[in-house]
Scaffold this motif. Sequence first.
Motif, PDB file in Angstrom:
ATOM      1  N   VAL A 109      27.589  54.226  39.063  1.00  0.00           N
ATOM      2  CA  VAL A 109      28.846  53.481  39.162  1.00  0.00           C
ATOM      3  C   VAL A 109      28.820  52.553  40.366  1.00  0.00           C
ATOM      4  O   VAL A 109      29.216  51.381  40.270  1.00  0.00           O
ATOM      5  CB  VAL A 109      30.044  54.453  39.242  1.00  0.00           C
ATOM      6  CG1 VAL A 109      31.319  53.700  39.612  1.00  0.00           C
ATOM      7  CG2 VAL A 109      30.232  55.163  37.913  1.00  0.00           C
ATOM      8  N   GLU A 110      28.344  53.045  41.470  1.00  0.00           N
ATOM      9  CA  GLU A 110      28.280  52.199  42.665  1.00  0.00           C
ATOM     10  C   GLU A 110      27.330  51.023  42.451  1.00  0.00           C
ATOM     11  O   GLU A 110      27.612  49.901  42.859  1.00  0.00           O
ATOM     12  CB  GLU A 110      27.827  53.032  43.864  1.00  0.00           C
ATOM     13  CG  GLU A 110      27.791  52.261  45.166  1.00  0.00           C
ATOM     14  CD  GLU A 110      29.122  51.604  45.509  1.00  0.00           C
ATOM     15  OE1 GLU A 110      29.107  50.473  46.042  1.00  0.00           O
ATOM     16  OE2 GLU A 110      30.182  52.211  45.226  1.00  0.00           O
ATOM     17  N   LEU A 161      37.916  57.231  34.886  1.00  0.00           N
ATOM     18  CA  LEU A 161      38.781  56.143  34.436  1.00  0.00           C
ATOM     19  C   LEU A 161      38.530  54.872  35.236  1.00  0.00           C
ATOM     20  O   LEU A 161      38.563  53.763  34.687  1.00  0.00           O
ATOM     21  CB  LEU A 161      40.247  56.567  34.529  1.00  0.00           C
ATOM     22  CG  LEU A 161      40.694  57.622  33.508  1.00  0.00           C
ATOM     23  CD1 LEU A 161      42.114  58.080  33.804  1.00  0.00           C
ATOM     24  CD2 LEU A 161      40.604  57.074  32.088  1.00  0.00           C
ATOM     25  N   GLY A 162      38.293  55.019  36.528  1.00  0.00           N
ATOM     26  CA  GLY A 162      37.975  53.840  37.329  1.00  0.00           C
ATOM     27  C   GLY A 162      36.701  53.164  36.865  1.00  0.00           C
ATOM     28  O   GLY A 162      36.633  51.928  36.782  1.00  0.00           O
ATOM     29  N   ALA A 163      35.665  53.952  36.557  1.00  0.00           N
ATOM     30  CA  ALA A 163      34.416  53.383  36.047  1.00  0.00           C
ATOM     31  C   ALA A 163      34.629  52.750  34.682  1.00  0.00           C
ATOM     32  O   ALA A 163      34.053  51.694  34.369  1.00  0.00           O
ATOM     33  CB  ALA A 163      33.346  54.471  35.967  1.00  0.00           C
ATOM     34  N   LEU A 164      35.475  53.377  33.849  1.00  0.00           N
ATOM     35  CA  LEU A 164      35.757  52.826  32.526  1.00  0.00           C
ATOM     36  C   LEU A 164      36.465  51.473  32.648  1.00  0.00           C
ATOM     37  O   LEU A 164      36.133  50.521  31.929  1.00  0.00           O
ATOM     38  CB  LEU A 164      36.617  53.810  31.736  1.00  0.00           C
ATOM     39  CG  LEU A 164      36.870  53.502  30.257  1.00  0.00           C
ATOM     40  CD1 LEU A 164      35.565  53.486  29.474  1.00  0.00           C
ATOM     41  CD2 LEU A 164      37.833  54.520  29.654  1.00  0.00           C
ATOM     42  N   GLU A 165      37.404  51.365  33.560  1.00  0.00           N
ATOM     43  CA  GLU A 165      38.090  50.087  33.779  1.00  0.00           C
ATOM     44  C   GLU A 165      37.119  49.021  34.274  1.00  0.00           C
ATOM     45  O   GLU A 165      37.181  47.853  33.843  1.00  0.00           O
ATOM     46  CB  GLU A 165      39.226  50.286  34.779  1.00  0.00           C
ATOM     47  CG  GLU A 165      40.390  51.096  34.216  1.00  0.00           C
ATOM     48  CD  GLU A 165      41.416  51.464  35.271  1.00  0.00           C
ATOM     49  OE1 GLU A 165      42.565  51.782  34.899  1.00  0.00           O
ATOM     50  OE2 GLU A 165      41.074  51.447  36.474  1.00  0.00           O
ATOM     51  N   ASP A 166      36.209  49.397  35.157  1.00  0.00           N
ATOM     52  CA  ASP A 166      35.216  48.431  35.638  1.00  0.00           C
ATOM     53  C   ASP A 166      34.293  47.986  34.511  1.00  0.00           C
ATOM     54  O   ASP A 166      33.887  46.813  34.446  1.00  0.00           O
ATOM     55  CB  ASP A 166      34.400  49.042  36.773  1.00  0.00           C
ATOM     56  CG  ASP A 166      35.213  49.232  38.045  1.00  0.00           C
ATOM     57  OD1 ASP A 166      36.244  48.544  38.196  1.00  0.00           O
ATOM     58  OD2 ASP A 166      34.833  50.070  38.883  1.00  0.00           O
ATOM     59  N   TYR A 167      33.960  48.918  33.617  1.00  0.00           N
ATOM     60  CA  TYR A 167      33.131  48.560  32.465  1.00  0.00           C
ATOM     61  C   TYR A 167      33.849  47.566  31.558  1.00  0.00           C
ATOM     62  O   TYR A 167      33.263  46.567  31.122  1.00  0.00           O
ATOM     63  CB  TYR A 167      32.764  49.820  31.686  1.00  0.00           C
ATOM     64  CG  TYR A 167      32.212  49.549  30.306  1.00  0.00           C
ATOM     65  CD1 TYR A 167      30.972  48.943  30.129  1.00  0.00           C
ATOM     66  CD2 TYR A 167      32.957  49.884  29.168  1.00  0.00           C
ATOM     67  CE1 TYR A 167      30.482  48.683  28.858  1.00  0.00           C
ATOM     68  CE2 TYR A 167      32.460  49.638  27.896  1.00  0.00           C
ATOM     69  CZ  TYR A 167      31.230  49.032  27.750  1.00  0.00           C
ATOM     70  OH  TYR A 167      30.747  48.769  26.494  1.00  0.00           O
ATOM     71  N   PHE A 168      35.122  47.816  31.276  1.00  0.00           N
ATOM     72  CA  PHE A 168      35.885  46.887  30.443  1.00  0.00           C
ATOM     73  C   PHE A 168      35.984  45.524  31.127  1.00  0.00           C
ATOM     74  O   PHE A 168      35.898  44.483  30.468  1.00  0.00           O
ATOM     75  CB  PHE A 168      37.281  47.443  30.182  1.00  0.00           C
ATOM     76  CG  PHE A 168      37.308  48.641  29.269  1.00  0.00           C
ATOM     77  CD1 PHE A 168      36.451  48.727  28.185  1.00  0.00           C
ATOM     78  CD2 PHE A 168      38.194  49.687  29.490  1.00  0.00           C
ATOM     79  CE1 PHE A 168      36.463  49.831  27.339  1.00  0.00           C
ATOM     80  CE2 PHE A 168      38.224  50.789  28.652  1.00  0.00           C
ATOM     81  CZ  PHE A 168      37.363  50.861  27.576  1.00  0.00           C
ATOM     82  N   GLU A 169      36.166  45.522  32.437  1.00  0.00           N
ATOM     83  CA  GLU A 169      36.260  44.264  33.173  1.00  0.00           C
ATOM     84  C   GLU A 169      34.978  43.459  33.021  1.00  0.00           C
ATOM     85  O   GLU A 169      35.007  42.243  32.803  1.00  0.00           O
ATOM     86  CB  GLU A 169      36.533  44.556  34.649  1.00  0.00           C
ATOM     87  CG  GLU A 169      37.141  43.395  35.421  1.00  0.00           C
ATOM     88  CD  GLU A 169      38.594  43.165  35.051  1.00  0.00           C
ATOM     89  OE1 GLU A 169      38.969  41.980  34.930  1.00  0.00           O
ATOM     90  OE2 GLU A 169      39.341  44.141  34.872  1.00  0.00           O
ATOM     91  N   ALA A 170      33.830  44.145  33.138  1.00  0.00           N
ATOM     92  CA  ALA A 170      32.550  43.448  32.986  1.00  0.00           C
ATOM     93  C   ALA A 170      32.377  42.946  31.552  1.00  0.00           C
ATOM     94  O   ALA A 170      31.870  41.838  31.331  1.00  0.00           O
ATOM     95  CB  ALA A 170      31.405  44.390  33.365  1.00  0.00           C
ATOM     96  N   GLY A 171      32.792  43.743  30.572  1.00  0.00           N
ATOM     97  CA  GLY A 171      32.690  43.309  29.179  1.00  0.00           C
ATOM     98  C   GLY A 171      33.533  42.088  28.892  1.00  0.00           C
ATOM     99  O   GLY A 171      33.104  41.158  28.196  1.00  0.00           O
TER     100      GLY A 171
END
Length: 528
Positions: A109-110, A161-171
């Motif tokens: 994640v980092e 959830l924080g990692a999931l939000e970052d993934y959606f942001e990148a997508g």
Amino acid sequence: MNFRVLGSLQAGVDGAMIPLGGVIKRRLLAYLLLNANRVVATHKLLDVLWPDETPRTARKMIGNAVRGLRLDLAHGATDTRAAILTRAPGYQLRVDPDTVDLFLFRRQVERGRTEARGGDHAAAACTLRGALDLWGGVALADLADGDLNWPELDGLESERLGALEDYFEAGLAIGHHHEILGELQTAVAENPLRERLSGQLMVALYRCGRQTDALSVFRRVRTELVERFGLEPSRELRRLERLVLEHAPDLEVPAAPAAEYHKAPERPTAPALVEQQATRRPDAPDARDASSVSRVPSRVGRDIRRDHRVDDGDRQCTGHRSAPRRTRVSVVLVWVRHDLSDDHDLYGVQKVMADIEAVLRQQSTQHGGTMGPVTAPVFSAVFGVDDPRRDDATRAVRTAFALRDRIDDSRPRTGPSFVRVHVAVVTGDACLSYLPAHSGVPTVTGDVVDRGIRLLAMVPRGQVRVCEVTRQATESHISYHLGPEPPDGWEALRIRTGAGHGLQDVRSPEPSETPDGPGLPQLTARSP
């Protein structure tokens, strides 16, 4: 020694699962893993193990559980062995962070967030997807009953959830709103008050041409906040509503170099994941050998991080292949392992490697596949590259069977017995690229390959294992071992009787060829 807490609690060594005993023992290990390499006071353990009423013999029960765990952990290589140490005022679990899935998740994640901050959103999406896939369910799902109210578990869910939000942001940043929409809708339904998720869903819906649905998301969030808490949505979410109403250009996909959009937002190859799998069968490759798979610079499993510009004159079979593309494929992966003892015949090893490559090339071609560039000890064949078929997965499994059967037929007449062959078949979306040095043979990367490499490290020798996607696509033609879905893939047994109808080989052997191939020598026998 490997540990999993992102899902059911598991511990394994050299591919074998370790039975962890009763509830007290398992909870003690779980809490020490959540606080690995830190001292946990005994009074804290009393609180987390018995939150309501502490029995009079609680300290003795903890001591017994510690002694039992020490015996369980006294296995494996000394350089990776975990140990429970007595350290005032309690205990410390000393463990290599690379052997615990929680720490692997945090590290990935980092890394993904660093890539996103650097503007490489495609790489960030790959890395974050891989981190999220380490989760096999709710953390400590087998222990998380009604009285397990550990703050650490709430923290883990917040991290996910924080990692999931970052993934959606990148997508969203690379224009993959269609691909992430379904998962994003599920996440919002499960977490209706996380405004960042709701905002991301509004953007994805808007870009999919669903303006009214995007506005409905905002209205639902606002109703929830006002009625339950007397609060208005955040300034950012209200601004997003105005942008949707105005069809603002700010909501369009951000401009980026064209090459970035050809990158598939797939999971990166994660070498540590091959080594750290705790669910390998006892006769599966051990963790030290598995690392060799992850380090192979194969044409299958390499992450695309650059824009490769290829001139038509540099490669045969050009045309539509000149641009990278995303497509659904089935991949056969074959891993050849052998020892390096002084008394072993290296010429025999070389002969076996050549035999396996020849058989895989002949069988994959016959069944309509494409032989991948060979980077021993992993060979690959890909189905669905140029002319995708609905039965590509079945063709891939049939190719794997043909290779397995040739190995069986040769036992034990020829070939060194210390050579072991493992075969896996996976199906899913992949990114195909064509590089100048590979003579028109595609480089295949993405989630399907990453899953294949991890599965390959857990396949018992002499078996063909497939992923769940492959099993579902082939169950009408292929028989599988019955039972619950195993963590190390489904064992493919045989072609169903009469299932060959409707599966016509793309190329039959030439008249001068034998059914087993063009004069190929016999293969090595499987090790017992």
